[in-house]
Design an enzyme around this catalytic site. Structure first.
Site, PDB file in Angstrom:
ATOM      1  N   THR A 169       0.834  -0.815  -0.054  1.00 13.32           N
ATOM      2  CA  THR A 169      -0.023   0.344  -0.043  1.00 13.32           C
ATOM      3  C   THR A 169       0.814   1.294  -0.094  1.00 13.32           C
ATOM      4  O   THR A 169       1.987   0.953   0.809  1.00 13.32           O
ATOM      5  CB  THR A 169      -0.606  -0.202   1.638  1.00 13.32           C
ATOM      6  OG1 THR A 169      -2.177  -0.969   1.412  1.00 13.32           O
ATOM      7  CG2 THR A 169      -1.825   1.365   1.865  1.00 13.32           C
ATOM      8  N   ARG A 197     -14.746  -5.705   0.313  1.00 12.18           N
ATOM      9  CA  ARG A 197     -14.314  -5.136   1.222  1.00 12.18           C
ATOM     10  C   ARG A 197     -13.704  -4.087   1.241  1.00 12.18           C
ATOM     11  O   ARG A 197     -12.921  -3.541   0.422  1.00 12.18           O
ATOM     12  CB  ARG A 197     -13.619  -6.595   2.032  1.00 12.18           C
ATOM     13  CG  ARG A 197     -12.709  -6.319   3.375  1.00 12.18           C
ATOM     14  CD  ARG A 197     -11.723  -5.008   2.631  1.00 12.18           C
ATOM     15  NE  ARG A 197     -10.555  -4.989   3.639  1.00 12.18           N
ATOM     16  CZ  ARG A 197      -9.520  -4.585   4.069  1.00 12.18           C
ATOM     17  NH1 ARG A 197      -9.063  -3.805   2.169  1.00 12.18           N
ATOM     18  NH2 ARG A 197      -8.733  -4.588   4.625  1.00 12.18           N
ATOM     19  N   VAL A 198     -14.243  -2.883   2.012  1.00  8.48           N
ATOM     20  CA  VAL A 198     -13.252  -1.595   2.020  1.00  8.48           C
ATOM     21  C   VAL A 198     -12.702  -1.635   3.911  1.00  8.48           C
ATOM     22  O   VAL A 198     -12.851  -1.895   4.564  1.00  8.48           O
ATOM     23  CB  VAL A 198     -14.459  -0.423   2.151  1.00  8.48           C
ATOM     24  CG1 VAL A 198     -14.097   1.167   1.986  1.00  8.48           C
ATOM     25  CG2 VAL A 198     -14.937  -0.994   1.205  1.00  8.48           C
ATOM     26  N   GLY A 199     -11.236  -1.187   3.134  1.00  8.80           N
ATOM     27  CA  GLY A 199     -10.389  -0.904   4.176  1.00  8.80           C
ATOM     28  C   GLY A 199     -10.229  -0.094   4.771  1.00  8.80           C
ATOM     29  O   GLY A 199     -11.073   0.701   4.559  1.00  8.80           O
ATOM     30  N   GLY A 221      -1.178  -1.486   6.645  1.00  9.57           N
ATOM     31  CA  GLY A 221      -1.972  -2.639   7.909  1.00  9.57           C
ATOM     32  C   GLY A 221      -2.915  -3.347   7.577  1.00  9.57           C
ATOM     33  O   GLY A 221      -3.433  -2.426   6.266  1.00  9.57           O
ATOM     34  N   GLY A 223      -6.715  -3.518   7.785  1.00 13.45           N
ATOM     35  CA  GLY A 223      -7.025  -1.858   7.655  1.00 13.45           C
ATOM     36  C   GLY A 223      -8.027  -2.295   8.640  1.00 13.45           C
ATOM     37  O   GLY A 223      -8.614  -0.651   9.153  1.00 13.45           O
TER      38      GLY A 223
HETATM   39  N1  ASP Z   1      -4.164  -0.626   4.531  1.00 14.83           N
HETATM   40  C1  ASP Z   1      -4.639  -1.591   3.939  1.00 14.83           C
HETATM   41  C2  ASP Z   1      -5.897  -2.104   3.918  1.00 14.83           C
HETATM   42  O1  ASP Z   1      -6.147  -2.339   4.667  1.00 14.83           O
HETATM   43  C3  ASP Z   1      -4.057  -2.396   3.204  1.00 14.83           C
HETATM   44  C4  ASP Z   1      -2.402  -2.270   3.553  1.00 14.83           C
HETATM   45  O2  ASP Z   1      -1.549  -1.510   3.830  1.00 14.83           O
HETATM   46  O3  ASP Z   1      -1.461  -3.415   3.350  1.00 14.83           O
HETATM   47  O4  ASP Z   1      -6.955  -1.972   2.846  1.00 14.83           O
END
Ligand code: ASP
Length: 302
Positions: A169, A197-199, A221, A223
């Site tokens: 990300t 799914r929404v993070g 990370g 989400g």
């Molecule tokens: N934070 C992002 C999500 O959960 C994933 C990531 O940061 O690697 O969609």
């Protein structure tokens, strides 16, 4: 006073990364932080710097945003992005878009050209067309590496869910010479997640936040944990209402609040005085910064 910090995701143990791959990541991060910083030194805005940096990272298939996105259980790319302008706390975001080459550019259009903050899926893509932006086929985003990763997870192979191939990300936070803060984040989400799914990334206050006089924040990370802790806003609130130094606020979030609910990941932030704070509770976080003195740092591990 100007400062720029970018991230390319938090996660796995970088020592297991082949040297050539590590070099490729470092070179890309260095190139992007330099390009963003050049905007700031040329008198450009923090908003232009963060959007440009994130769009460059979206175009690089090494990272989990735009081309090279992590894939859903259905092996499709669904992309999320957000941008926030610290001057007036205007914000724009898109979620679950499947045909937008640079989701952060569409997020900026949502902020500047609509009265809304968050557009999803087909509606977001319709808005992109109205704005004269082109659409890409979903296969543009799918790389062999991300397909192999989702397949190995589906076959029950023992791959850590935050291994290098699933992380990446991207985000950027900047302060410009006018004292304005901005933050932007873009992601392909988590590998093998449920479609739809929404993070945290497109959720203002969770994965992305900026407020002049306080700080700008971009998260990476798991989400769900960043949404449950309203992570980016938590940091800004600690700075604004508890007068906490930015670095302490980031450390508290990353090492106390997130682990309190089992959350893993990292944060980049810039304070109103140009302080840069980066921290993570994973083995590594891809990151690069140019501080007020212009000093350049590129790092992957601790
Ligand atoms: N934070 C992002 C999500 O959960 C994933 C990531 O940061 O690697 O969609």
């Amino acid at each position: 006073m100007r400062a720029l910090v970018i991230h390319g995701g938090a996660g796995a143990v970088p020592v297991r990364m082949p040297e050539a791959e590590r070099t490729a990541y470092e070179e890309s991060l260095g190139r992007v932080v330099d390009a963003g910083f050049a905007i700031l030194t040329g008198g450009g805005t923090s908003l232009d710097a963060v959007v440009t940096a994130v769009a460059m990272l979206e175009d690089d298939p090494l990272f989990n945003a735009g081309r090279g996105a992590a894939l859903t259980r259905d092996r499709t790319a669904e992309l999320d992005a957000a941008v926030m302008d610290g001057r007036d706390q205007n914000a724009g975001a898109v979620t679950c878009v499947t045909r937008i080459k640079n989701p952060v550019l569409l997020a900026r259009r949502v902020m500047e050209e609509s009265s809304h903050v968050l557009l999803a899926g087909a509606g977001a893509e319709e808005f992109a067309l109205e704005q004269g932006m082109g659409l890409m086929p979903n296969r543009y985003f799918r790389t062999g590496r991300r397909l192999a990763h989702v397949e190995s997870m589906q076959h029950g192979e023992d791959v850590p869910d935050l291994m290098p191939a699933s992380q990446g990300t991207v985000g950027a936070v900047a302060l410009d010479t006018a004292g304005d803060l901005a933050a932007a984040t873009s992601t392909g989400g988590l590998t093998n997640r449920l479609p739809g799914r929404v993070g945290d990334t497109p959720v203002i206050g969770a994965g992305t936040y900026a407020k002049n006089g306080v700080c700008g924040v971009s998260a990476t990370g798991e989400g769900e944990s960043f949404m449950r802790t309203v992570a980016a806003h938590h940091i800004a609130a600690a700075v604004e209402y508890r007068a906490m130094p930015l670095r302490e606020a980031v450390t508290e979030l990353v090492h106390e609040i997130l682990p309190g609910i089992g959350g893993r990941g990292g944060i980049i932030a810039v304070g109103a005085d140009g302080t840069i704070a980066t921290d993570f509770n994973t083995p590594g976080m891809f990151r690069a910064e140019r501080d007020a003195s212009g000093r350049r740092t590129v790092a992957i591990g601790p």
